[in-house]
Motif scaffolding. Structure first.
Motif, PDB file in Angstrom:
ATOM      1  N   ALA A   1      33.274  24.359  -3.846  1.00 48.19           N
ATOM      2  CA  ALA A   1      33.513  24.869  -5.199  1.00 48.19           C
ATOM      3  C   ALA A   1      32.326  24.589  -6.118  1.00 48.19           C
ATOM      4  CB  ALA A   1      34.795  24.262  -5.773  1.00 48.19           C
ATOM      5  N   ILE A   2      31.764  23.396  -6.044  1.00 45.64           N
ATOM      6  CA  ILE A   2      30.616  23.041  -6.880  1.00 45.64           C
ATOM      7  C   ILE A   2      29.403  23.891  -6.504  1.00 45.64           C
ATOM      8  CG2 ILE A   2      28.935  21.202  -7.349  1.00 45.64           C
ATOM      9  CD1 ILE A   2      31.364  19.251  -7.179  1.00 45.64           C
ATOM     10  N   CYS A   3      29.173  24.066  -5.221  1.00 45.12           N
ATOM     11  CA  CYS A   3      28.045  24.899  -4.788  1.00 45.12           C
ATOM     12  C   CYS A   3      28.230  26.338  -5.278  1.00 45.12           C
ATOM     13  CB  CYS A   3      27.901  24.863  -3.268  1.00 45.12           C
ATOM     14  SG  CYS A   3      27.372  23.273  -2.607  1.00 45.12           S
ATOM     15  N   TRP A   4      29.457  26.841  -5.197  1.00 44.53           N
ATOM     16  CA  TRP A   4      29.732  28.211  -5.648  1.00 44.53           C
ATOM     17  C   TRP A   4      29.496  28.334  -7.156  1.00 44.53           C
ATOM     18  CZ3 TRP A   4      29.875  32.619  -3.224  1.00 44.53           C
ATOM     19  CH2 TRP A   4      30.289  33.742  -3.923  1.00 44.53           C
ATOM     20  N   ILE A   5      29.942  27.343  -7.919  1.00 40.32           N
ATOM     21  CA  ILE A   5      29.699  27.356  -9.370  1.00 40.32           C
ATOM     22  C   ILE A   5      28.201  27.419  -9.655  1.00 40.32           C
ATOM     23  CG2 ILE A   5      29.824  25.954 -11.482  1.00 40.32           C
ATOM     24  CD1 ILE A   5      32.631  25.047 -10.500  1.00 40.32           C
ATOM     25  N   GLY A   6      27.409  26.684  -8.899  1.00 45.24           N
ATOM     26  CA  GLY A   6      25.954  26.746  -9.060  1.00 45.24           C
ATOM     27  C   GLY A   6      25.428  28.156  -8.859  1.00 45.24           C
ATOM     28  N   GLN A   7      25.970  28.850  -7.869  1.00 41.94           N
ATOM     29  CA  GLN A   7      25.545  30.235  -7.620  1.00 41.94           C
ATOM     30  C   GLN A   7      25.977  31.158  -8.757  1.00 41.94           C
ATOM     31  OE1 GLN A   7      23.455  31.241  -5.144  1.00 41.94           O
ATOM     32  NE2 GLN A   7      23.334  29.018  -4.928  1.00 41.94           N
ATOM     33  N   ILE A   8      27.184  30.954  -9.260  1.00 42.70           N
ATOM     34  CA  ILE A   8      27.660  31.764 -10.393  1.00 42.70           C
ATOM     35  C   ILE A   8      26.732  31.565 -11.588  1.00 42.70           C
ATOM     36  CG2 ILE A   8      29.524  31.994 -12.100  1.00 42.70           C
ATOM     37  CD1 ILE A   8      30.241  33.270  -9.417  1.00 42.70           C
ATOM     38  N   LEU A   9      26.414  30.311 -11.890  1.00 40.49           N
ATOM     39  CA  LEU A   9      25.553  30.028 -13.039  1.00 40.49           C
ATOM     40  C   LEU A   9      24.147  30.593 -12.849  1.00 40.49           C
ATOM     41  CD1 LEU A   9      26.710  26.379 -13.803  1.00 40.49           C
ATOM     42  CD2 LEU A   9      27.229  28.451 -15.128  1.00 40.49           C
ATOM     43  N   THR A  10      23.704  30.664 -11.614  1.00 42.65           N
ATOM     44  CA  THR A  10      22.389  31.229 -11.305  1.00 42.65           C
ATOM     45  C   THR A  10      22.368  32.737 -11.489  1.00 42.65           C
ATOM     46  OG1 THR A  10      21.925  29.489  -9.702  1.00 42.65           O
ATOM     47  CG2 THR A  10      20.675  31.524  -9.444  1.00 42.65           C
TER      48      THR A  10
ATOM     49  N   ILE B   1      25.026  34.902 -12.904  1.00 39.77           N
ATOM     50  CA  ILE B   1      25.791  35.553 -13.979  1.00 39.77           C
ATOM     51  C   ILE B   1      25.460  34.856 -15.292  1.00 39.77           C
ATOM     52  CG2 ILE B   1      28.101  36.130 -14.820  1.00 39.77           C
ATOM     53  CD1 ILE B   1      29.036  36.148 -11.900  1.00 39.77           C
ATOM     54  N   PRO B   2      24.791  35.556 -16.203  1.00 38.25           N
ATOM     55  CA  PRO B   2      24.316  34.915 -17.440  1.00 38.25           C
ATOM     56  C   PRO B   2      25.422  34.272 -18.294  1.00 38.25           C
ATOM     57  CG  PRO B   2      23.360  37.102 -17.186  1.00 38.25           C
ATOM     58  CD  PRO B   2      24.389  36.946 -16.108  1.00 38.25           C
ATOM     59  N   ASP B   3      26.561  34.913 -18.430  1.00 39.52           N
ATOM     60  CA  ASP B   3      27.631  34.383 -19.274  1.00 39.52           C
ATOM     61  C   ASP B   3      28.959  34.515 -18.528  1.00 39.52           C
ATOM     62  OD1 ASP B   3      28.872  33.308 -21.507  1.00 39.52           O
ATOM     63  OD2 ASP B   3      29.049  35.252 -22.524  1.00 39.52           O
ATOM     64  N   PRO B   4      29.172  33.642 -17.515  1.00 37.19           N
ATOM     65  CA  PRO B   4      30.366  33.805 -16.675  1.00 37.19           C
ATOM     66  C   PRO B   4      31.661  33.498 -17.422  1.00 37.19           C
ATOM     67  CG  PRO B   4      29.250  31.767 -16.126  1.00 37.19           C
ATOM     68  CD  PRO B   4      28.383  32.483 -17.129  1.00 37.19           C
ATOM     69  N   LYS B   5      32.729  34.137 -16.965  1.00 35.20           N
ATOM     70  CA  LYS B   5      34.059  33.828 -17.494  1.00 35.20           C
ATOM     71  C   LYS B   5      34.371  32.372 -17.168  1.00 35.20           C
ATOM     72  CE  LYS B   5      35.887  38.419 -16.445  1.00 35.20           C
ATOM     73  NZ  LYS B   5      36.867  39.161 -15.637  1.00 35.20           N
ATOM     74  N   PRO B   6      35.114  31.683 -18.043  1.00 36.33           N
ATOM     75  CA  PRO B   6      35.452  30.274 -17.772  1.00 36.33           C
ATOM     76  C   PRO B   6      36.119  30.062 -16.409  1.00 36.33           C
ATOM     77  CG  PRO B   6      36.002  30.830 -20.031  1.00 36.33           C
ATOM     78  CD  PRO B   6      35.598  32.125 -19.356  1.00 36.33           C
ATOM     79  N   GLY B   7      36.948  31.006 -15.979  1.00 34.89           N
ATOM     80  CA  GLY B   7      37.613  30.858 -14.687  1.00 34.89           C
ATOM     81  C   GLY B   7      36.652  30.846 -13.509  1.00 34.89           C
ATOM     82  N   TYR B   8      35.484  31.468 -13.682  1.00 38.56           N
ATOM     83  CA  TYR B   8      34.481  31.500 -12.608  1.00 38.56           C
ATOM     84  C   TYR B   8      33.823  30.145 -12.387  1.00 38.56           C
ATOM     85  CZ  TYR B   8      34.462  36.661 -12.675  1.00 38.56           C
ATOM     86  OH  TYR B   8      34.786  37.987 -12.601  1.00 38.56           O
ATOM     87  N   ILE B   9      33.860  29.295 -13.418  1.00 36.77           N
ATOM     88  CA  ILE B   9      33.184  27.997 -13.333  1.00 36.77           C
ATOM     89  C   ILE B   9      34.160  26.851 -13.615  1.00 36.77           C
ATOM     90  CG2 ILE B   9      30.861  28.888 -13.764  1.00 36.77           C
ATOM     91  CD1 ILE B   9      31.214  28.055 -16.721  1.00 36.77           C
TER      92      ILE B   9
END
Length: 131
Positions: free
Chosen positions: A78-87, A89-97
């Motif tokens: 989950a943490i690794c995936w959040i890192g990819q989302i932040l990389t 998607i400029p302004d991700p939805k809160p649920g994505y992170i």
């Protein structure tokens, strides 16, 4: 994407789809179970990156990471995936992170399954290279 990345991304994606179809309550969104060939490029790259991060974690701990509890394995994915989302998607939805304790149970179980599928893949690759 190289064939190695493609392999790792596919292992991740297949484990994700297996987890979703097993644990998701009701009918999952189509995007949750889209086959690899139809998965968006950013998501393929993210899946491959997380696969590599899990492999590196297992290798850098001389396999000790495989002894983590299922929950910790899932948290790592989950943490690794959040890192990819932040990389990507400029302004991700809160649920994505969202942090682990805010993820739905089906997603936690799916993330655990992703780590364990990658772990099995690493073990299988090591067995082949030793023979």
């Amino acid at each position: 994407m190289s064939s190695d990345d493609d392999h790792g991304g596919k292992v991740f994606r297949e484990a994700w789809i297996t987890g979703v179809t097993t644990h998701y309550p009701g009918t999952p969104k189509d995007s949750y179970i889209t086959p690899w060939e139809n998965t968006p490029d950013w998501e393929r790259a993210s899946a491959a990156a997380v696969y590599c991060q899990v492999v590196d974690f297992i290798e850098l701990t001389d396999g000790a990471a495989t002894r983590l509890s299922p929950e910790l394995k899932g948290q790592f994915v989950a943490i690794c995936w959040i890192g990819q989302i932040l990389t990507r998607i400029p302004d991700p939805k809160p649920g994505y992170i969202a942090p682990w304790d805010q993820l739905p149970e089906w997603q936690q179980k799916t993330d655990i399954g992703v780590f364990e599928a990658i772990q099995r893949d690493v073990t299988a690759s090591e067995a082949v290279s030793k023979s």
